[in-house]
Design a protein around this motif. Structure first.
Motif, PDB file in Angstrom:
ATOM      1  N   ILE A 287      -1.184  -8.125  14.432  1.00 54.51           N
ATOM      2  CA  ILE A 287      -1.414  -8.524  13.040  1.00 54.51           C
ATOM      3  C   ILE A 287      -2.843  -8.191  12.618  1.00 54.51           C
ATOM      4  O   ILE A 287      -3.094  -7.753  11.487  1.00 54.51           O
ATOM      5  N   MET A 288      -3.770  -8.378  13.550  1.00 52.03           N
ATOM      6  CA  MET A 288      -5.169  -8.043  13.272  1.00 52.03           C
ATOM      7  C   MET A 288      -5.311  -6.553  12.947  1.00 52.03           C
ATOM      8  O   MET A 288      -6.016  -6.171  12.004  1.00 52.03           O
ATOM      9  N   LEU A 289      -4.633  -5.695  13.704  1.00 60.46           N
ATOM     10  CA  LEU A 289      -4.674  -4.263  13.440  1.00 60.46           C
ATOM     11  C   LEU A 289      -4.155  -3.947  12.048  1.00 60.46           C
ATOM     12  O   LEU A 289      -4.755  -3.147  11.307  1.00 60.46           O
ATOM     13  N   ALA A 290      -3.037  -4.546  11.676  1.00 52.28           N
ATOM     14  CA  ALA A 290      -2.455  -4.287  10.363  1.00 52.28           C
ATOM     15  C   ALA A 290      -3.402  -4.726   9.245  1.00 52.28           C
ATOM     16  O   ALA A 290      -3.567  -4.017   8.242  1.00 52.28           O
ATOM     17  N   LEU A 291      -4.032  -5.867   9.413  1.00 46.23           N
ATOM     18  CA  LEU A 291      -4.949  -6.363   8.395  1.00 46.23           C
ATOM     19  C   LEU A 291      -6.190  -5.492   8.280  1.00 46.23           C
ATOM     20  O   LEU A 291      -6.796  -5.398   7.207  1.00 46.23           O
ATOM     21  N   MET A 292      -6.595  -4.838   9.381  1.00 49.34           N
ATOM     22  CA  MET A 292      -7.757  -3.966   9.336  1.00 49.34           C
ATOM     23  C   MET A 292      -7.569  -2.806   8.364  1.00 49.34           C
ATOM     24  O   MET A 292      -8.532  -2.298   7.798  1.00 49.34           O
ATOM     25  N   LEU A 293      -6.331  -2.391   8.153  1.00 44.95           N
ATOM     26  CA  LEU A 293      -6.060  -1.341   7.169  1.00 44.95           C
ATOM     27  C   LEU A 293      -6.498  -1.799   5.777  1.00 44.95           C
ATOM     28  O   LEU A 293      -7.186  -1.083   5.050  1.00 44.95           O
ATOM     29  N   GLY A 294      -6.087  -3.015   5.410  1.00 49.51           N
ATOM     30  CA  GLY A 294      -6.460  -3.541   4.103  1.00 49.51           C
ATOM     31  C   GLY A 294      -7.939  -3.848   3.993  1.00 49.51           C
ATOM     32  O   GLY A 294      -8.557  -3.612   2.951  1.00 49.51           O
ATOM     33  N   VAL A 295      -8.527  -4.371   5.078  1.00 46.47           N
ATOM     34  CA  VAL A 295      -9.955  -4.677   5.070  1.00 46.47           C
ATOM     35  C   VAL A 295     -10.775  -3.398   4.885  1.00 46.47           C
ATOM     36  O   VAL A 295     -11.726  -3.355   4.098  1.00 46.47           O
ATOM     37  N   GLY A 296     -10.392  -2.337   5.595  1.00 45.21           N
ATOM     38  CA  GLY A 296     -11.097  -1.068   5.449  1.00 45.21           C
ATOM     39  C   GLY A 296     -10.986  -0.504   4.049  1.00 45.21           C
ATOM     40  O   GLY A 296     -11.966  -0.005   3.484  1.00 45.21           O
ATOM     41  N   ALA A 297      -9.791  -0.589   3.461  1.00 43.30           N
ATOM     42  CA  ALA A 297      -9.585  -0.086   2.102  1.00 43.30           C
ATOM     43  C   ALA A 297     -10.406  -0.897   1.104  1.00 43.30           C
ATOM     44  O   ALA A 297     -11.051  -0.331   0.204  1.00 43.30           O
ATOM     45  N   GLY A 298     -10.397  -2.227   1.252  1.00 44.39           N
ATOM     46  CA  GLY A 298     -11.151  -3.068   0.332  1.00 44.39           C
ATOM     47  C   GLY A 298     -12.646  -2.865   0.449  1.00 44.39           C
ATOM     48  O   GLY A 298     -13.359  -2.792  -0.561  1.00 44.39           O
TER      49      GLY A 298
END
Length: 279
Positions: A183-194
């Motif tokens: 789940i942490m990996l998946a959230l990193m996608l959004g964090v990087g984009a933001g």
């Protein structure tokens, strides 16, 4: 950033600045992501060697650049009080002032991924360098997506920054409470984009809002807020992680984003009310 305006016509400046900002901010996350994977596979020495080879591309690009295609512009003459004038200009220009304030707060306390993510990989998820490398890789992939979106929109505004900070803050806080590594990996996608969307938009906004005579000084101020605040803020976030844990470091960063978002929204609302009364 003045180089973009010399290579292109003025009506292409917004796209050029947004694209340049996107590439620059995405690279700040993609580079460490690649390094993390390389270190996990081949060690730190190979990572340094590969990094040195990347400068060859810069040298080649400068060599092949055609001088006759540039549009020269006379430089601003030197004079006393130019630094003070730059600060005064930024303070009295509402959009530039708000964008620089947001950059200062977010850069100091919400972008310390190189401090927090190694601790998340090692302590929270009990993994090694490869796990950190994958976290940075997913952060980098998200950064590239955010960069491409911003380059396509090329319409920076305080409202756009506010929305990006809202998403960035919420996703960062969710990453701080992620129950599993997947789940942490998946959230990193959004964090990087933001993260990259905010950096790109704020950078493009201050440059487009500034006059050509002030653009260099405003860019310097923006870099001071961005690059100068992060090392100082990393001491605070490092202390937070030491006293509590790495999750707390991410949560603090997310809260700072949301508070900054609130400041921008309040300032925008006050300005709109003043305009309505003036009419």
């Amino acid at each position: 950033m003045d180089e973009e305006l010399r290579l292109l016509h003025r009506n292409q400046a917004a796209n050029a600045i947004s694209l340049n900002s996107s590439i620059n901010n995405a690279a700040r996350l993609i580079g460490p992501a690649i390094a993390g994977v390389v270190i996990g596979i081949a060690g730190s020495g190979v990572a340094f060697l590969l990094n040195s080879l990347t400068f060859v591309a810069i040298i080649v690009a400068l060599v092949v650049m055609k001088g006759d295609q540039l549009t020269p512009r006379p430089p601003q003459p030197r004079g006393g009080g130019q630094v003070r004038a730059g600060f005064a200009y930024a303070w009295h220009h509402r959009e530039i002032r708000l964008a620089l304030l947001a950059t200062l707060l977010v850069s100091a306390l919400a972008q310390n991924f190189r401090v927090i993510l190694p601790l998340m990989a090692a302590d929270t998820f009990d993994a090694g360098a490869s796990a950190y490398g994958w976290l940075m890789s997913f952060l980098g992939i998200g950064a590239m997506v955010g960069a491409l979106i911003c380059a396509y929109l090329a319409n920076p505004s305080i409202r756009m920054i506010t929305v990006e900070l809202l998403l960035f803050g919420v996703l960062t806080m969710l990453a701080g409470i992620a129950p599993t590594y997947a789940i942490m990996l998946a959230l990193m996608l959004g964090v990087g984009a933001g993260n990259t969307s905010f950096n790109t938009t704020s950078n493009a906004l201050v440059l487009l809002a500034a006059t050509p005579q002030m653009r260099g000084r405003i860019l310097s101020l923006r870099n001071l807020m961005s690059n100068g605040a992060t090392p100082v803020g990393s001491l605070v976030i490092g202390w937070v992680c030491h006293v509590w844990d790495a999750r707390a470091g991410l949560i603090v960063g997310g809260v700072v984003c949301l508070l900054t978002c609130l400041i921008l929204a309040t300032a925008t609302r006050s300005t709109n009310l003043e305009r309505e009364r003036a009419q």
